[in-house]
Scaffold this motif. Sequence first.
Motif, PDB file in Angstrom:
ATOM      1  N   ILE A 118       0.847  -1.200   0.000  1.00  0.00           N
ATOM      2  CA  ILE A 118       0.000   0.000   0.000  1.00  0.00           C
ATOM      3  C   ILE A 118       0.878   1.244   0.000  1.00  0.00           C
ATOM      4  N   ALA A 119       1.910   1.249   0.855  1.00  0.00           N
ATOM      5  CA  ALA A 119       2.801   2.403   0.935  1.00  0.00           C
ATOM      6  C   ALA A 119       3.517   2.628  -0.399  1.00  0.00           C
ATOM      7  N   SER A 120       3.981   1.556  -1.022  1.00  0.00           N
ATOM      8  CA  SER A 120       4.652   1.680  -2.328  1.00  0.00           C
ATOM      9  C   SER A 120       3.714   2.274  -3.370  1.00  0.00           C
ATOM     10  N   SER A 121       2.502   1.789  -3.401  1.00  0.00           N
ATOM     11  CA  SER A 121       1.514   2.293  -4.362  1.00  0.00           C
ATOM     12  C   SER A 121       1.190   3.757  -4.095  1.00  0.00           C
ATOM     13  N   ALA A 122       1.033   4.105  -2.834  1.00  0.00           N
ATOM     14  CA  ALA A 122       0.708   5.490  -2.472  1.00  0.00           C
ATOM     15  C   ALA A 122       1.863   6.430  -2.806  1.00  0.00           C
ATOM     16  N   PHE A 123       3.079   5.973  -2.565  1.00  0.00           N
ATOM     17  CA  PHE A 123       4.254   6.803  -2.867  1.00  0.00           C
ATOM     18  C   PHE A 123       4.289   7.118  -4.360  1.00  0.00           C
ATOM     19  N   LYS A 124       4.109   6.100  -5.187  1.00  0.00           N
ATOM     20  CA  LYS A 124       4.119   6.280  -6.644  1.00  0.00           C
ATOM     21  C   LYS A 124       2.974   7.189  -7.066  1.00  0.00           C
ATOM     22  N   LYS A 125       1.803   6.979  -6.490  1.00  0.00           N
ATOM     23  CA  LYS A 125       0.614   7.760  -6.854  1.00  0.00           C
ATOM     24  C   LYS A 125       0.807   9.242  -6.532  1.00  0.00           C
ATOM     25  N   GLY A 126       1.653   9.547  -5.553  1.00  0.00           N
ATOM     26  CA  GLY A 126       1.897  10.934  -5.170  1.00  0.00           C
ATOM     27  C   GLY A 126       2.853  11.668  -6.084  1.00  0.00           C
ATOM     28  N   LEU A 127       3.485  10.948  -6.995  1.00  0.00           N
ATOM     29  CA  LEU A 127       4.416  11.569  -7.945  1.00  0.00           C
ATOM     30  C   LEU A 127       3.654  12.066  -9.174  1.00  0.00           C
ATOM     31  N   PRO A 128       4.135  13.145  -9.796  1.00  0.00           N
ATOM     32  CA  PRO A 128       3.527  13.557 -11.068  1.00  0.00           C
ATOM     33  C   PRO A 128       3.760  12.470 -12.122  1.00  0.00           C
ATOM     34  N   ALA A 129       2.789  12.208 -12.955  1.00  0.00           N
ATOM     35  CA  ALA A 129       2.889  11.131 -13.952  1.00  0.00           C
ATOM     36  C   ALA A 129       4.035  11.353 -14.932  1.00  0.00           C
ATOM     37  N   GLU A 130       4.432  12.606 -15.138  1.00  0.00           N
ATOM     38  CA  GLU A 130       5.522  12.875 -16.087  1.00  0.00           C
ATOM     39  C   GLU A 130       6.905  12.749 -15.441  1.00  0.00           C
ATOM     40  N   HIS A 131       6.945  12.504 -14.150  1.00  0.00           N
ATOM     41  CA  HIS A 131       8.240  12.371 -13.456  1.00  0.00           C
ATOM     42  C   HIS A 131       8.927  11.065 -13.863  1.00  0.00           C
ATOM     43  N   ASP A 132      10.242  11.137 -14.069  1.00  0.00           N
ATOM     44  CA  ASP A 132      11.000   9.944 -14.471  1.00  0.00           C
ATOM     45  C   ASP A 132      10.893   8.814 -13.454  1.00  0.00           C
ATOM     46  N   LEU A 133      10.826   9.158 -12.173  1.00  0.00           N
ATOM     47  CA  LEU A 133      10.703   8.127 -11.130  1.00  0.00           C
ATOM     48  C   LEU A 133       9.354   7.408 -11.235  1.00  0.00           C
ATOM     49  N   TYR A 134       8.305   8.149 -11.549  1.00  0.00           N
ATOM     50  CA  TYR A 134       6.993   7.531 -11.725  1.00  0.00           C
ATOM     51  C   TYR A 134       7.075   6.465 -12.819  1.00  0.00           C
ATOM     52  N   ARG A 135       7.726   6.836 -13.918  1.00  0.00           N
ATOM     53  CA  ARG A 135       7.895   5.898 -15.037  1.00  0.00           C
ATOM     54  C   ARG A 135       8.661   4.658 -14.581  1.00  0.00           C
TER      55      ARG A 135
END
Length: 170
Positions: free
Chosen positions: A94-111
């Motif tokens: 859940i924490a991993s998913s929430a962390f990713k969800k909090g990033l802008p979709a265009e961020h390289d880390l999100y990708r």
Amino acid sequence: MILHKADDALMCKVFVMTLRGAAQDWFHTLPSGSISSFKELAYAFAKERTSYRTIKKNPDHLFNLRKKSDESLQDYIKRFKAEKANIVGCDDWIASSAFKKGLPAEHDLYRELTIAPSQTLAEVFTTAERYALWDDDRIAAKKSTKQEEQPDPVPSNRASHKGKGIAIPL
């Protein structure tokens, strides 16, 4: 004491002897004669002390966190970790998913996190911290490039009087 059928006055006196610090200070602020039974004392104490409790957050709270546009990735990671630390028994998935969800979709880390979704939370944070170092380096490089490109804001005396026939000694 309740099992021994002690009277209210005795139970109140013994209860007060168990109080320390702020709880004892609170007791001494009660107006004289304002408590007439142990039941009233227990109710007043519980009402007072529960106002100091922190509200337990649900793991879903993490999905409300977003990286702010003016926030560095390192600051977002710190803020996220601090919020997660306040949630008892939060599942890493859940924490991993929430962390990713909090990033802008265009961020390289999100990708990156989308491409490799089966990482543990520790791996997500390790990857995020690598990206944060890269982000910090990019920001520092941009700042130094801007400083090098900016013209000198104060022109020298010789340049400002060039061609005017005025000689300025140096």
